[in-house]
Design a protein around this motif. Structure first.
Motif, mmCIF file in Angstrom:
data_model
loop_
_atom_site.group_PDB
_atom_site.id
_atom_site.type_symbol
_atom_site.label_atom_id
_atom_site.label_comp_id
_atom_site.label_asym_id
_atom_site.label_seq_id
_atom_site.Cartn_x
_atom_site.Cartn_y
_atom_site.Cartn_z
ATOM 1 N N ARG A 108 0.359 -1.270 -0.215
ATOM 2 C CA ARG A 108 -0.412 0.266 0.277
ATOM 3 C C ARG A 108 0.663 1.145 0.128
ATOM 4 N N LYS A 109 0.473 2.309 -0.466
ATOM 5 C CA LYS A 109 1.151 3.574 -0.658
ATOM 6 C C LYS A 109 1.185 4.173 0.504
ATOM 7 N N LYS A 110 2.004 5.275 1.147
ATOM 8 C CA LYS A 110 2.045 5.691 2.074
ATOM 9 C C LYS A 110 1.845 7.397 1.920
ATOM 10 N N LEU A 111 1.224 7.917 2.431
ATOM 11 C CA LEU A 111 0.819 9.096 2.120
ATOM 12 C C LEU A 111 0.751 10.358 3.302
ATOM 13 N N ALA A 112 0.934 11.542 3.118
ATOM 14 C CA ALA A 112 1.469 12.701 3.775
ATOM 15 C C ALA A 112 0.366 13.358 3.214
ATOM 16 N N VAL A 113 -0.543 13.987 4.380
ATOM 17 C CA VAL A 113 -0.962 15.166 3.853
ATOM 18 C C VAL A 113 -0.700 16.299 4.567
ATOM 19 N N PHE A 114 -0.854 17.082 3.873
ATOM 20 C CA PHE A 114 -0.872 18.603 4.008
ATOM 21 C C PHE A 114 -1.840 20.216 4.168
ATOM 22 N N VAL A 115 -2.414 20.393 5.618
ATOM 23 C CA VAL A 115 -2.969 20.897 5.412
ATOM 24 C C VAL A 115 -3.346 21.785 5.763
ATOM 25 N N GLU B 116 9.204 6.533 4.482
ATOM 26 C CA GLU B 116 9.361 6.278 3.326
ATOM 27 C C GLU B 116 7.887 6.881 2.221
ATOM 28 N N VAL B 117 7.594 7.336 2.740
ATOM 29 C CA VAL B 117 6.206 8.378 2.092
ATOM 30 C C VAL B 117 6.414 8.367 0.281
ATOM 31 N N ASP B 118 4.817 8.004 -0.099
ATOM 32 C CA ASP B 118 5.558 7.455 -1.926
ATOM 33 C C ASP B 118 5.092 9.330 -2.343
ATOM 34 N N PHE B 119 3.660 9.733 -1.434
ATOM 35 C CA PHE B 119 3.325 11.336 -2.500
ATOM 36 C C PHE B 119 2.908 11.967 -0.834
ATOM 37 N N ILE B 120 2.326 13.001 -1.591
ATOM 38 C CA ILE B 120 2.012 13.779 -1.278
ATOM 39 C C ILE B 120 0.903 15.128 -1.188
#
Length: 311
Positions: free
Chosen positions: A97-104, A176-180
């Motif tokens: 599964r991809k690892k996601l970082a979210v910015f808010v 190991e974040v894949d997408f931001i």
């Protein structure tokens, strides 16, 4: 400054999960299940397939073909140059599964939609960290309540726990974040992060870019400008992030009407409903490696139902 001071909201319920060190502090993340699936062969077009963060590393062999920057070449096309013309390659979705970082920066309603989609299993990815410039915003509170670590970025004069750009890059790489995914994050993304995550940072904007974008165009200001212009249509845009506000390549858009007697609040609500659906659909495509590139550099999404079709 020790990095443990910038991680908040660790849920005690996650304590049995493996711990990952950040500086001297340990916090737990949810375990990620392994999945295995594959896409049918692509016979009509030749695209570069994006897979995870664009790190400056060499991939010896991936999906049955050789590559130095995670490129997978499919059969020939008049629109895209292929060094292996005529050689058909079967692409596969990455097992993990991809690892996601979210910015808010605010309430984080798009963040919540993505996290809920992950929990119900409609996308093959997990939000493993939240980054915010406002540690008490609604999105950060939601993250803490759901056991998602919160990082403060950038450093602020009245905050002692924020990270500098290089520290943020190091932390995201360690995780190991894949997408931001930017979801209402109002700060300009530093060049250090853009270079570290080339073609892996995305933003959602509440207008049909390139109209009503750029510095100062955010939130209700956008909808007021749309109505004042007399535009008959608006809607959300998801685009790649570059070094400027709202100028990266457009990946997806959805159109909504601007009604004759609309207020900015009514238009904003109509656009936001589409944002929640569109962002989840795009993240699903990202996690399934369905982003492809035309020869002219325009990103497209490959259909899940029919891999020979893009939109």
């Amino acid at each position: 400054m020790e990095l443990q001071h910038i991680v908040y909201g660790v849920s005690p319920k996650l304590s049995p999960a493996p711990s990952i060190p950040i500086g001297k502090q340990l916090f737990s993340l949810k375990p990620h299940s392994l999945l295995s699936s594959s896409h049918p062969s692509i016979q009509s077009q030749n695209f570069e397939v994006l897979s995870g963060a664009y790190y400056p590393i060499n991939i010896a062999k991936r999906g049955g073909c050789y590559s130095s920057r995670r490129r997978v070449w499919c059969s020939s096309s008049r629109d895209i140059a292929d060094p292996n013309e005529g050689h058909e390659v079967r692409t596969q979705v990455t097992g993990r599964r991809k690892k996601l970082a979210v910015f808010v920066s605010g309430g984080g309603s798009n963040f919540k939609s993505i996290h809920e989609a992950s929990k119900r299993g409609s996308l093959h990815g997990d939000v493993i960290v939240l980054v915010t410039n406002k540690s008490e915003c609604g999105g950060a509170e939601y993250a803490r309540n759901n056991g998602i670590p919160v990082i403060l970025f950038p450093k602020a004069k009245d905050e002692s726990d924020g990270l500098c750009p290089n520290e943020l890059v190091d932390t995201l790489r360690r995780l190991e974040v894949d997408f931001i995914l930017l979801a209402g994050y109002l700060k300009l993304i530093p060049v250090e992060l853009i270079r570290a995550y080339e073609r892996s940072i995305f933003n959602i904007h509440p207008s049909l870019l390139p109209a009503f974008g750029g510095k100062g165009h955010y939130g209700m200001k956008v909808h007021k400008a749309v109505i004042a212009s007399g535009a008959r249509f608006s809607g959300p845009t998801i685009h790649y992030v570059d070094e400027h506000y709202d100028t990266g390549r457009i990946l997806a858009q959805r159109v909504v009407p601007v009604l004759a007697n609309d207020t900015a609040e009514e238009l904003a609500a109509r656009v936001l409903r589409e944002e929640h659906q569109l962002y989840v659909e795009v993240v699903e495509a990202l996690c399934e490696d369905r982003i492809v590139w035309r020869k002219d550099g325009v990103p497209l999404i490959r259909s899940k139902e029919n891999p020979n079709e893009t939109y």
